[in-house]
Scaffold this motif. Sequence first.
Motif, PDB file in Angstrom:
ATOM      1  N   GLU A  24      -8.955 -12.772  26.257  1.00 39.44           N
ATOM      2  CA  GLU A  24      -9.403 -12.899  24.868  1.00 39.44           C
ATOM      3  C   GLU A  24      -8.182 -12.759  23.967  1.00 39.44           C
ATOM      4  O   GLU A  24      -7.425 -11.800  24.094  1.00 39.44           O
ATOM      5  N   LEU A  25      -7.976 -13.733  23.096  1.00 37.14           N
ATOM      6  CA  LEU A  25      -6.862 -13.697  22.149  1.00 37.14           C
ATOM      7  C   LEU A  25      -7.418 -13.408  20.768  1.00 37.14           C
ATOM      8  O   LEU A  25      -8.411 -14.007  20.363  1.00 37.14           O
ATOM      9  N   VAL A  26      -6.797 -12.493  20.074  1.00 35.77           N
ATOM     10  CA  VAL A  26      -7.234 -12.149  18.720  1.00 35.77           C
ATOM     11  C   VAL A  26      -6.080 -12.371  17.761  1.00 35.77           C
ATOM     12  O   VAL A  26      -4.933 -12.474  18.166  1.00 35.77           O
ATOM     13  N   GLY A  27      -6.383 -12.430  16.479  1.00 38.50           N
ATOM     14  CA  GLY A  27      -5.353 -12.616  15.478  1.00 38.50           C
ATOM     15  C   GLY A  27      -5.912 -13.241  14.215  1.00 38.50           C
ATOM     16  O   GLY A  27      -5.438 -12.970  13.122  1.00 38.50           O
ATOM     17  N   HIS A  28      -6.928 -14.070  14.364  1.00 35.54           N
ATOM     18  CA  HIS A  28      -7.554 -14.660  13.190  1.00 35.54           C
ATOM     19  C   HIS A  28      -8.518 -13.654  12.571  1.00 35.54           C
ATOM     20  O   HIS A  28      -9.138 -12.854  13.270  1.00 35.54           O
ATOM     21  N   GLN A  29      -8.651 -13.707  11.253  1.00 32.75           N
ATOM     22  CA  GLN A  29      -9.566 -12.820  10.544  1.00 32.75           C
ATOM     23  C   GLN A  29     -10.945 -13.455  10.353  1.00 32.75           C
ATOM     24  O   GLN A  29     -11.917 -12.761  10.093  1.00 32.75           O
ATOM     25  N   ARG A  30     -10.993 -14.780  10.462  1.00 34.49           N
ATOM     26  CA  ARG A  30     -12.263 -15.509  10.328  1.00 34.49           C
ATOM     27  C   ARG A  30     -12.340 -16.518  11.467  1.00 34.49           C
ATOM     28  O   ARG A  30     -11.508 -16.525  12.363  1.00 34.49           O
ATOM     29  N   GLY A  31     -13.338 -17.375  11.428  1.00 32.19           N
ATOM     30  CA  GLY A  31     -13.568 -18.318  12.511  1.00 32.19           C
ATOM     31  C   GLY A  31     -12.393 -19.232  12.802  1.00 32.19           C
ATOM     32  O   GLY A  31     -11.573 -19.525  11.941  1.00 32.19           O
ATOM     33  N   VAL A  32     -12.313 -19.670  14.049  1.00 28.68           N
ATOM     34  CA  VAL A  32     -11.272 -20.580  14.508  1.00 28.68           C
ATOM     35  C   VAL A  32     -11.911 -21.958  14.684  1.00 28.68           C
ATOM     36  O   VAL A  32     -12.938 -22.087  15.329  1.00 28.68           O
ATOM     37  N   TYR A  33     -11.320 -22.978  14.090  1.00 31.38           N
ATOM     38  CA  TYR A  33     -11.921 -24.302  14.160  1.00 31.38           C
ATOM     39  C   TYR A  33     -11.086 -25.337  14.902  1.00 31.38           C
ATOM     40  O   TYR A  33     -11.544 -26.453  15.124  1.00 31.38           O
ATOM     41  N   SER A  34      -9.872 -24.993  15.309  1.00 27.47           N
ATOM     42  CA  SER A  34      -9.055 -25.992  15.986  1.00 27.47           C
ATOM     43  C   SER A  34      -8.111 -25.322  16.976  1.00 27.47           C
ATOM     44  O   SER A  34      -7.516 -24.281  16.682  1.00 27.47           O
ATOM     45  N   LEU A  35      -7.988 -25.917  18.153  1.00 27.59           N
ATOM     46  CA  LEU A  35      -7.051 -25.463  19.184  1.00 27.59           C
ATOM     47  C   LEU A  35      -6.261 -26.664  19.678  1.00 27.59           C
ATOM     48  O   LEU A  35      -6.796 -27.770  19.770  1.00 27.59           O
ATOM     49  N   ASP A  36      -5.018 -26.432  20.037  1.00 23.82           N
ATOM     50  CA  ASP A  36      -4.201 -27.476  20.653  1.00 23.82           C
ATOM     51  C   ASP A  36      -3.313 -26.808  21.685  1.00 23.82           C
ATOM     52  O   ASP A  36      -2.583 -25.867  21.383  1.00 23.82           O
ATOM     53  N   TRP A  37      -3.395 -27.277  22.912  1.00 22.60           N
ATOM     54  CA  TRP A  37      -2.692 -26.673  24.036  1.00 22.60           C
ATOM     55  C   TRP A  37      -1.469 -27.519  24.360  1.00 22.60           C
ATOM     56  O   TRP A  37      -1.583 -28.714  24.589  1.00 22.60           O
ATOM     57  N   TYR A  38      -0.298 -26.915  24.357  1.00 23.12           N
ATOM     58  CA  TYR A  38       0.932 -27.577  24.775  1.00 23.12           C
ATOM     59  C   TYR A  38       1.318 -27.002  26.126  1.00 23.12           C
ATOM     60  O   TYR A  38       2.058 -26.029  26.217  1.00 23.12           O
ATOM     61  N   ASP A  39       0.811 -27.622  27.170  1.00 25.03           N
ATOM     62  CA  ASP A  39       0.952 -27.094  28.528  1.00 25.03           C
ATOM     63  C   ASP A  39       2.406 -27.011  28.983  1.00 25.03           C
ATOM     64  O   ASP A  39       2.796 -26.056  29.634  1.00 25.03           O
ATOM     65  N   GLU A  40       3.221 -27.999  28.625  1.00 27.51           N
ATOM     66  CA  GLU A  40       4.609 -28.006  29.074  1.00 27.51           C
ATOM     67  C   GLU A  40       5.384 -26.796  28.566  1.00 27.51           C
ATOM     68  O   GLU A  40       6.294 -26.316  29.210  1.00 27.51           O
ATOM     69  N   GLN A  41       5.035 -26.316  27.374  1.00 23.78           N
ATOM     70  CA  GLN A  41       5.735 -25.180  26.792  1.00 23.78           C
ATOM     71  C   GLN A  41       4.905 -23.898  26.846  1.00 23.78           C
ATOM     72  O   GLN A  41       5.323 -22.871  26.319  1.00 23.78           O
ATOM     73  N   HIS A  42       3.734 -23.955  27.455  1.00 15.70           N
ATOM     74  CA  HIS A  42       2.836 -22.805  27.577  1.00 15.70           C
ATOM     75  C   HIS A  42       2.478 -22.218  26.215  1.00 15.70           C
ATOM     76  O   HIS A  42       2.489 -21.001  26.030  1.00 15.70           O
ATOM     77  N   LEU A  43       2.168 -23.090  25.261  1.00 15.67           N
ATOM     78  CA  LEU A  43       1.800 -22.646  23.922  1.00 15.67           C
ATOM     79  C   LEU A  43       0.388 -23.084  23.584  1.00 15.67           C
ATOM     80  O   LEU A  43      -0.035 -24.180  23.930  1.00 15.67           O
ATOM     81  N   LEU A  44      -0.329 -22.230  22.879  1.00 13.01           N
ATOM     82  CA  LEU A  44      -1.650 -22.546  22.362  1.00 13.01           C
ATOM     83  C   LEU A  44      -1.591 -22.360  20.852  1.00 13.01           C
ATOM     84  O   LEU A  44      -1.301 -21.271  20.365  1.00 13.01           O
TER      85      LEU A  44
END
Length: 64
Positions: A24-44
């Motif tokens: 579980e990743l936290v950090g946003h104070q309100r709802g999250v509406y978009s995700l983008d995964w950059y697999d080559e750099q291991h970034l979300l």
Amino acid sequence: MLASAGLDHKIYLWSLKDLEPKHELVGHQRGVYSLDWYDEQHLLLSAGLDLSLIHISEPTRPRL
């Protein structure tokens, strides 16, 4: 690995093997509406309703 998010302001990382949430990743104070995964750099990247810019996470890639 699959990432999902929603109005509960949390991001979940799921195992495709058993379809269970593993992290579980936290950090946003309100709802999250978009995700983008950059697999080559291991970034979300995530964007939310808290009007913050993009959150960048470096989730570990455990063997699932």
